[in-house]
Design an enzyme around this catalytic site. Structure first.
Site, PDB file in Angstrom:
ATOM      1  N   GLU A 128     -10.762  -6.856  -5.153  1.00 54.02           N
ATOM      2  CA  GLU A 128     -10.722  -7.904  -4.108  1.00 54.02           C
ATOM      3  C   GLU A 128     -11.939  -7.806  -3.202  1.00 54.02           C
ATOM      4  O   GLU A 128     -12.137  -6.796  -2.527  1.00 54.02           O
ATOM      5  CB  GLU A 128      -9.430  -7.750  -3.289  1.00 54.02           C
ATOM      6  CG  GLU A 128      -9.327  -8.767  -2.155  1.00 54.02           C
ATOM      7  CD  GLU A 128      -8.023  -8.644  -1.382  1.00 54.02           C
ATOM      8  OE1 GLU A 128      -7.081  -7.982  -1.866  1.00 54.02           O
ATOM      9  OE2 GLU A 128      -7.955  -9.227  -0.283  1.00 54.02           O
ATOM     10  N   GLU A 182      -9.256 -13.797  -2.488  1.00 53.44           N
ATOM     11  CA  GLU A 182      -8.428 -14.217  -1.342  1.00 53.44           C
ATOM     12  C   GLU A 182      -9.080 -15.404  -0.655  1.00 53.44           C
ATOM     13  O   GLU A 182     -10.271 -15.355  -0.319  1.00 53.44           O
ATOM     14  CB  GLU A 182      -8.259 -13.054  -0.355  1.00 53.44           C
ATOM     15  CG  GLU A 182      -7.557 -13.515   0.922  1.00 53.44           C
ATOM     16  CD  GLU A 182      -7.163 -12.394   1.872  1.00 53.44           C
ATOM     17  OE1 GLU A 182      -6.713 -11.343   1.384  1.00 53.44           O
ATOM     18  OE2 GLU A 182      -7.303 -12.592   3.090  1.00 53.44           O
ATOM     19  N   LYS A 199     -14.487  -8.998  -0.027  1.00 52.08           N
ATOM     20  CA  LYS A 199     -14.474  -9.550   1.324  1.00 52.08           C
ATOM     21  C   LYS A 199     -15.867  -9.295   1.902  1.00 52.08           C
ATOM     22  O   LYS A 199     -16.413  -8.215   1.691  1.00 52.08           O
ATOM     23  CB  LYS A 199     -13.393  -8.846   2.161  1.00 52.08           C
ATOM     24  CG  LYS A 199     -13.163  -9.449   3.530  1.00 52.08           C
ATOM     25  CD  LYS A 199     -11.973  -8.780   4.215  1.00 52.08           C
ATOM     26  CE  LYS A 199     -11.739  -9.353   5.586  1.00 52.08           C
ATOM     27  NZ  LYS A 199     -10.621  -8.667   6.275  1.00 52.08           N
ATOM     28  N   HIS A 258       0.876  -1.170   0.000  1.00 49.38           N
ATOM     29  CA  HIS A 258       0.000   0.000   0.000  1.00 49.38           C
ATOM     30  C   HIS A 258       0.915   1.222   0.000  1.00 49.38           C
ATOM     31  O   HIS A 258       2.022   1.164   0.545  1.00 49.38           O
ATOM     32  CB  HIS A 258      -0.845   0.077   1.271  1.00 49.38           C
ATOM     33  CG  HIS A 258      -1.732  -1.091   1.500  1.00 49.38           C
ATOM     34  ND1 HIS A 258      -1.328  -2.211   2.164  1.00 49.38           N
ATOM     35  CD2 HIS A 258      -3.020  -1.299   1.169  1.00 49.38           C
ATOM     36  CE1 HIS A 258      -2.335  -3.069   2.223  1.00 49.38           C
ATOM     37  NE2 HIS A 258      -3.369  -2.540   1.620  1.00 49.38           N
ATOM     38  N   ASP A 266      -1.081 -13.271   1.239  1.00 48.80           N
ATOM     39  CA  ASP A 266      -1.640 -12.176   2.042  1.00 48.80           C
ATOM     40  C   ASP A 266      -2.015 -12.753   3.396  1.00 48.80           C
ATOM     41  O   ASP A 266      -3.169 -13.065   3.665  1.00 48.80           O
ATOM     42  CB  ASP A 266      -2.855 -11.563   1.337  1.00 48.80           C
ATOM     43  CG  ASP A 266      -3.318 -10.308   2.054  1.00 48.80           C
ATOM     44  OD1 ASP A 266      -2.630  -9.883   3.004  1.00 48.80           O
ATOM     45  OD2 ASP A 266      -4.365  -9.760   1.688  1.00 48.80           O
ATOM     46  N   ASP A 280     -11.229 -12.764  10.535  1.00 47.98           N
ATOM     47  CA  ASP A 280     -10.271 -12.820   9.421  1.00 47.98           C
ATOM     48  C   ASP A 280      -8.908 -13.290   9.945  1.00 47.98           C
ATOM     49  O   ASP A 280      -8.153 -12.517  10.522  1.00 47.98           O
ATOM     50  CB  ASP A 280     -10.171 -11.398   8.852  1.00 47.98           C
ATOM     51  CG  ASP A 280      -9.286 -11.315   7.633  1.00 47.98           C
ATOM     52  OD1 ASP A 280      -9.078 -12.342   6.966  1.00 47.98           O
ATOM     53  OD2 ASP A 280      -8.803 -10.207   7.346  1.00 47.98           O
ATOM     54  N   ASP A 287      -4.715 -13.823  -3.754  1.00 52.35           N
ATOM     55  CA  ASP A 287      -4.214 -13.714  -2.383  1.00 52.35           C
ATOM     56  C   ASP A 287      -4.360 -15.069  -1.700  1.00 52.35           C
ATOM     57  O   ASP A 287      -5.473 -15.541  -1.424  1.00 52.35           O
ATOM     58  CB  ASP A 287      -5.001 -12.646  -1.602  1.00 52.35           C
ATOM     59  CG  ASP A 287      -4.487 -11.239  -1.879  1.00 52.35           C
ATOM     60  OD1 ASP A 287      -3.535 -11.084  -2.672  1.00 52.35           O
ATOM     61  OD2 ASP A 287      -5.033 -10.288  -1.284  1.00 52.35           O
ATOM     62  N   HIS A 309     -11.379 -14.900   2.302  1.00 50.60           N
ATOM     63  CA  HIS A 309     -12.576 -14.061   2.215  1.00 50.60           C
ATOM     64  C   HIS A 309     -13.838 -14.834   1.842  1.00 50.60           C
ATOM     65  O   HIS A 309     -14.866 -14.661   2.493  1.00 50.60           O
ATOM     66  CB  HIS A 309     -12.317 -12.874   1.287  1.00 50.60           C
ATOM     67  CG  HIS A 309     -11.239 -11.963   1.831  1.00 50.60           C
ATOM     68  ND1 HIS A 309     -10.769 -10.878   1.162  1.00 50.60           N
ATOM     69  CD2 HIS A 309     -10.548 -12.003   3.006  1.00 50.60           C
ATOM     70  CE1 HIS A 309      -9.843 -10.281   1.887  1.00 50.60           C
ATOM     71  NE2 HIS A 309      -9.680 -10.957   3.010  1.00 50.60           N
ATOM     72  N   ASP A 336       2.333   1.787   3.423  1.00 47.50           N
ATOM     73  CA  ASP A 336       3.259   0.797   4.001  1.00 47.50           C
ATOM     74  C   ASP A 336       4.681   1.293   3.802  1.00 47.50           C
ATOM     75  O   ASP A 336       5.581   0.992   4.582  1.00 47.50           O
ATOM     76  CB  ASP A 336       3.160  -0.560   3.289  1.00 47.50           C
ATOM     77  CG  ASP A 336       1.801  -1.216   3.435  1.00 47.50           C
ATOM     78  OD1 ASP A 336       1.081  -0.870   4.381  1.00 47.50           O
ATOM     79  OD2 ASP A 336       1.471  -2.066   2.591  1.00 47.50           O
ATOM     80  N   MET A 341       2.769  -5.661  -7.706  1.00 47.11           N
ATOM     81  CA  MET A 341       1.438  -5.134  -7.397  1.00 47.11           C
ATOM     82  C   MET A 341       1.536  -3.993  -6.393  1.00 47.11           C
ATOM     83  O   MET A 341       2.369  -4.023  -5.494  1.00 47.11           O
ATOM     84  CB  MET A 341       0.589  -6.281  -6.821  1.00 47.11           C
ATOM     85  CG  MET A 341      -0.791  -5.903  -6.355  1.00 47.11           C
ATOM     86  SD  MET A 341      -0.869  -5.356  -4.637  1.00 47.11           S
ATOM     87  CE  MET A 341      -1.523  -6.826  -3.825  1.00 47.11           C
TER      88      MET A 341
END
Ligand code: GLT
Ligand code: MN
Ligand code: MN
Length: 396
Positions: free
Chosen positions: A190, A226, A192, A63, A296, A264, A254, A229, A66, A97
């Protein structure tokens, strides 16, 4: 200098190199949870790159925040990015990515692109364009959108139809931004179902696959499913990935693990449901998926720095072991024989049923089927599944 992935193309046997990647936030996870603070020291992005090279990763994802803190000055940003680039070139790691943090700052507490507040939506676009610039500078070609806060606890204040429209508007805008700058990004959405919001809009990969077809540039946009998820929602993850593959939309994946019906968990790949992990790897291998395999996930909260490496190595190792098991499954004569028995094919019938015509209708409507005999046939899944289990358990 740490040599990345010695088993890569230049390494022994010249075998195809899997693109194993980790986010800065995954191995960098400091073990904070809703009931307790950090248990591990912060690791700097440069250190993380070194750690990932040491465990044999191919790349690192991030990100915006990050890498660069949200309030960093341009000078500070330049210094951080330069240091990071040096670590990448020292280790040979790449950045396949990038993505935007649109969920940590309080400004996004009621969503980013789907917020009811025009200022928040405009700021989310600005932040994403800047993060896309950063990702492109680092060489990223895939751009992930995870709408962590794009949802609601109650539908009292926002119309969920507006949420979908606003999300579409933002993705359309950002597709144009990518084209205008020749970034050549492929966007990966993505899904979730919940967490951190009570409910997140477009809750499954299937929702996104339908949504993508309503965009202005659908060919630029795919999905990033993912494991955790769909599993959180009690759904079959492998079947969601299958739909993405069939639609030509599996742009990124992911990998992690998760027990159904829990918070999660983001466990090490293969740690919770090894059978599902086996069929997932089989699906990816059988359909020639060659994009990044992004773990992930994060280490258990019990771990120290060495434990984080054990976690990262475990993710890679489990994928590689399962890939070997898949090869074994695919070349096992008895297994292939059983699969043939389960799928008895008749070319003539398939040609009739696969091509609509008056003749096909006439023939199919008048055909005699021995329904009782067909229904009485045993279909040997017990034997086949047991053989698969024996391969997974190392007894075959
Ligand atoms: C966050 C989330 C992940 C997303 C990341 C990308 S961040 O950790 O739980 O599933 O992929 O924004
Ligand atoms: Mn994810
Ligand atoms: Mn997750």
């Amino acid at each position: 200098m740490v040599k990345a992935n010695p088993s890569g193309p230049s390494g022994a046997a010249g075998k195809a190199r899997e693109k194993f990647t980790f986010g800065l936030w995954t191995v960098g996870n400091i073990g904070r949870d809703p009931f307790g603070g950090p248990v591990r020291e912060v690791i700097s992005p440069v250190e993380i790159v070194k750690l990932l090279a040491e465990v044999g990763a191919y790349g690192v994802n991030m990100h915006d925040n990050d890498l660069v803190p949200i309030d960093a000055s341009p000078a500070k940003q330049k210094q951080i990015v330069d240091d990071f680039k040096k670590a990448l070139s020292d280790t040979g790691l790449v950045v396949p990515m990038a993505t935007t943090n649109l969920f940590s700052d309080p400004v996004f507490k009621d969503g980013a692109f789907t917020s009811g507040d025009s200022q928040v939506r405009a700021y989310a676009l600005q932040k994403t364009m800047r993060a896309m610039d950063l990702g492109a500078e680092l060489g990223a070609k895939i751009y992930v959108f995870w709408g962590g806060r794009e949802g609601a606890e109650t539908d009292a204040g926002k119309d969920p139809v507006d949420g979908i429209k606003r999300f579409r508007e933002a993705i359309n805008f950002l597709c144009q931004y990518s084209m205008q700058n020749n970034y050549n990004y492929r966007f990966a959405l993505e899904a979730k179902p919940n967490e951190p919001r009570g409910h997140i809009y477009l809750a499954t990969t299937g929702n996104y696959l339908a949504f993508i077809e309503t965009l202005d540039y659908p060919e630029m946009v795919g999905v990033n499913p993912e494991v955790a998820h769909e599993t959180m929602a009690g759904l079959n993850f492998v079947h969601h990935v299958a739909q993405a593959i069939e639609a030509g939309k599996l742009f990124h994946i992911d990998l992690n693990d998760q027990e159904s019906g829990r918070y999660d968990q983001d466990y090490r790949f293969g740690a919770a449901n090894i059978k599902q992990a086996f069929y997932l790897v089989k699906l990816l291998v059988d359909h020639g998926y060659d994009g990044p395999l992004h773990f992930d996930a994060h280490a258990y909260r019990t771990e120290d720095y060495e434990g984080v490496k054990d976690f990262a190595r475990g993710c890679i190792r489990n994928y590689q072991l399962l890939k070997k098991k898949v090869a074994r499954f695919n070349k096992d004569a008895e297994i292939q024989q059983l699969i043939k028995r389960i799928n008895p094919a008749d070319e003539k019938l398939d040609a009739l049923a696969g091509n609509f015509s008056e003749n096909a209708v006439r023939q199919l409507k008048s055909m005699k089927f021995d329904r009782k005999a067909i229904g009485a046939r045993g279909i040997p899944y017990e034997r086949l599944d047991q053989l698969a289990m024996e391969i997974i358990m190392g007894e075959r």
